[in-house]
Every structure is written in C-alpha cells, then in structure tokens.
Design a protein around this motif. Sequence first.
Motif, PDB file in Angstrom:
ATOM      1  N   HIS A 248       1.417  -8.977   7.129  1.00 36.65           N
ATOM      2  CA  HIS A 248       2.302  -9.386   6.018  1.00 36.65           C
ATOM      3  C   HIS A 248       3.463  -8.392   5.907  1.00 36.65           C
ATOM      4  N   PRO A 249       4.428  -8.471   6.828  1.00 37.73           N
ATOM      5  CA  PRO A 249       5.521  -7.478   6.840  1.00 37.73           C
ATOM      6  C   PRO A 249       6.307  -7.444   5.533  1.00 37.73           C
ATOM      7  N   GLU A 250       6.320  -8.548   4.816  1.00 35.04           N
ATOM      8  CA  GLU A 250       7.061  -8.602   3.549  1.00 35.04           C
ATOM      9  C   GLU A 250       6.431  -7.686   2.493  1.00 35.04           C
ATOM     10  N   ALA A 251       5.205  -7.246   2.718  1.00 30.10           N
ATOM     11  CA  ALA A 251       4.507  -6.420   1.727  1.00 30.10           C
ATOM     12  C   ALA A 251       4.796  -4.930   1.892  1.00 30.10           C
ATOM     13  N   ALA A 252       5.416  -4.548   3.003  1.00 21.72           N
ATOM     14  CA  ALA A 252       5.657  -3.120   3.257  1.00 21.72           C
ATOM     15  C   ALA A 252       6.563  -2.545   2.170  1.00 21.72           C
TER      16      ALA A 252
ATOM     17  N   TRP B 159      -9.901   8.322   4.353  1.00 18.28           N
ATOM     18  CA  TRP B 159     -11.151   7.561   4.244  1.00 18.28           C
ATOM     19  C   TRP B 159     -10.979   6.242   3.519  1.00 18.28           C
ATOM     20  N   HIS B 160     -10.067   6.218   2.580  1.00 20.40           N
ATOM     21  CA  HIS B 160      -9.819   4.945   1.877  1.00 20.40           C
ATOM     22  C   HIS B 160      -8.329   4.834   1.611  1.00 20.40           C
ATOM     23  N   ALA B 161      -7.838   3.556   1.696  1.00 20.08           N
ATOM     24  CA  ALA B 161      -6.397   3.323   1.733  1.00 20.08           C
ATOM     25  C   ALA B 161      -5.843   4.144   2.903  1.00 20.08           C
ATOM     26  N   THR B 162      -6.497   3.966   4.043  1.00 18.28           N
ATOM     27  CA  THR B 162      -6.126   4.734   5.230  1.00 18.28           C
ATOM     28  C   THR B 162      -4.774   4.254   5.757  1.00 18.28           C
ATOM     29  N   VAL B 163      -4.153   5.115   6.563  1.00 18.00           N
ATOM     30  CA  VAL B 163      -2.847   4.759   7.115  1.00 18.00           C
ATOM     31  C   VAL B 163      -2.995   3.557   8.064  1.00 18.00           C
ATOM     32  N   SER B 164      -4.081   3.550   8.831  1.00 19.79           N
ATOM     33  CA  SER B 164      -4.244   2.473   9.817  1.00 19.79           C
ATOM     34  C   SER B 164      -4.447   1.120   9.147  1.00 19.79           C
TER      35      SER B 164
ATOM     36  N   SER C  98       3.234   1.860   8.727  1.00 15.99           N
ATOM     37  CA  SER C  98       4.339   0.975   9.101  1.00 15.99           C
ATOM     38  C   SER C  98       3.778  -0.271   9.782  1.00 15.99           C
ATOM     39  N   ALA C  99       4.525  -1.362   9.657  1.00 17.53           N
ATOM     40  CA  ALA C  99       4.118  -2.603  10.324  1.00 17.53           C
ATOM     41  C   ALA C  99       4.106  -2.422  11.839  1.00 17.53           C
ATOM     42  N   GLU C 100       5.000  -1.566  12.345  1.00 16.64           N
ATOM     43  CA  GLU C 100       5.056  -1.322  13.796  1.00 16.64           C
ATOM     44  C   GLU C 100       3.746  -0.679  14.271  1.00 16.64           C
ATOM     45  N   ASP C 101       3.286   0.333  13.540  1.00 17.52           N
ATOM     46  CA  ASP C 101       1.993   0.929  13.888  1.00 17.52           C
ATOM     47  C   ASP C 101       0.893  -0.117  13.770  1.00 17.52           C
ATOM     48  N   GLY C 102       1.015  -0.972  12.759  1.00 18.09           N
ATOM     49  CA  GLY C 102       0.008  -2.017  12.570  1.00 18.09           C
ATOM     50  C   GLY C 102      -0.121  -2.902  13.795  1.00 18.09           C
TER      51      GLY C 102
END
Length: 247
Positions: free
Chosen positions: A179-183, A165-170, A221-225
């Motif tokens: 912002h891939p550098e943030a992963a 519900w919060h800080a969700t995976v999606s 993951s950025a890929e899912d993003g």
Amino acid sequence: MRLDLCTWPDVEHYLRHKTHIIVPIGSTEQHGPNGLIGTDAICAQTLARSLGERLEVLVTPTLAIGMAQHHMAFPGTLTLRPETLLAVVRDVVESLGRHGFTHCYFVNGHGGNIPVVEAAFSAVYAGASLGSGDPSPPRCRLANWWRLPTVAELARRLYGEAEGWHATVSEVSLSWHAHPEAARDVPMQPPVAPTGPIFDARAFRRRFPDGRMGSNPSLASAEDGARFHEVAVAALAEDFQTFVVQA
Ligand code: NI
C-alpha cells in the motif's frame, strides 16, 4: 489462486489435482506512529497471495484478527482471546480437512499468534489421536515470514538493531510495498524504541508509549518492502516444498 474468487466447482476440480492450501493469518493492532493497524494481516496476505501464484496453490481469505491483547491500550486494536483464536484456527483446518485438503500452510504475520496457532494444530491432531476428531486430519505448518533466515538476514543488513521487535522496519516497509499510498514521514523520539517483556495492555503502553518495541520504523520504505517481498516469497516457496515432501 484465491479461494474467495473460486466457485465450488472450481474447488472441486482443484481438489482432483492438488490438496494443498495456503492460509494467511495476521492481526489488527497498533504498529507504532507510522505503521498501519493492518500491518500484520497486510504482510501475511501479500506474501501468501504471491506464494499461491508462484506455486499455483489456493489461498484462503486472510484471518485478519489475531491474538493482540497486549496492544489493546492503543485505539484501533482488535483482539481475539487465545481460546477464541485457537477455536477459529481449529475450525478452519477441520473445515479444509472435510473437503479433502491434506496440507494447510499458514503464512503468519504476527508473533503473538504463534503459541496459539501451534496449540490449535495440536488440538486438531489430538482429535485424531484420541479418536474424537477427523482420523486423518490435514498436516499443518506455521511459517513466520520475518523469522525466515534470509529475511532476518536482510533486515539485519539494512537496519541492524533498529529492526526491533514490534512495528519493525521490515514489516512497515512490506506493508507500504503493498500500500504505497500509506507511506508517511513521522518523527520518532527516541529514534530506537525501548525493549522489554510483554504482559497486559496497560503495562505494554507504559513501557512502550508510542507502541514500538526496539525499532526505528522511520527507516521504512516501500522500496525496501519490495526487497522483503521478493526474499520472503522465495524463502516461503522453499519452506512450502520441504513441508509437503516431509508431511
Ligand atoms: Ni506486526
């Protein structure tokens, strides 16, 4: 098509052809141990800008601070009081209306904004209905990207209950796509966070000690993003068309 990168003659020219505009709205608040403070604003902004490109519709600067009082026990969170956010949204819509924009499509990144933004739209319409405001105010719609059926379905398929519900995976995934550098890799205990009701900030931190609600964003993951980005922009484009035809 960014409003902030236009000149006023550009906007005047745009308004001769089109009177629609997209407004990204998010929040600046804690998003658990691996999510960025700006997650909600980053997600709304990246989707709104891609939508604007696809539809050739102007996009305003992001309203990056929302109604996040319940996250205030975590450092970095900024909140507007509900009445402040209501006034901000109302003033933005009425400003756009003064210039001749007829349709304001809000792309929202934060659940806590929903009741307040909807109330702000009602306040704008009430000004017309009661004769105290713009007699023909812009039509407004609030699109909550994570609730779009195809987006929710993708999250369910990828993560099941761990979407949360919060800080969700999606949303963590989508912000990392922007912002891939943030992963980052952060161990979480328990893997899936608890759930429950929301009250004030202290109660929230007691119930949700690391800031997550029901989620396991170590799956992000950025890929899912990138997948969420594609599915969400397609669904928003469809929703936008329905809005402008109906309104
Ligand atoms: Ni969020």
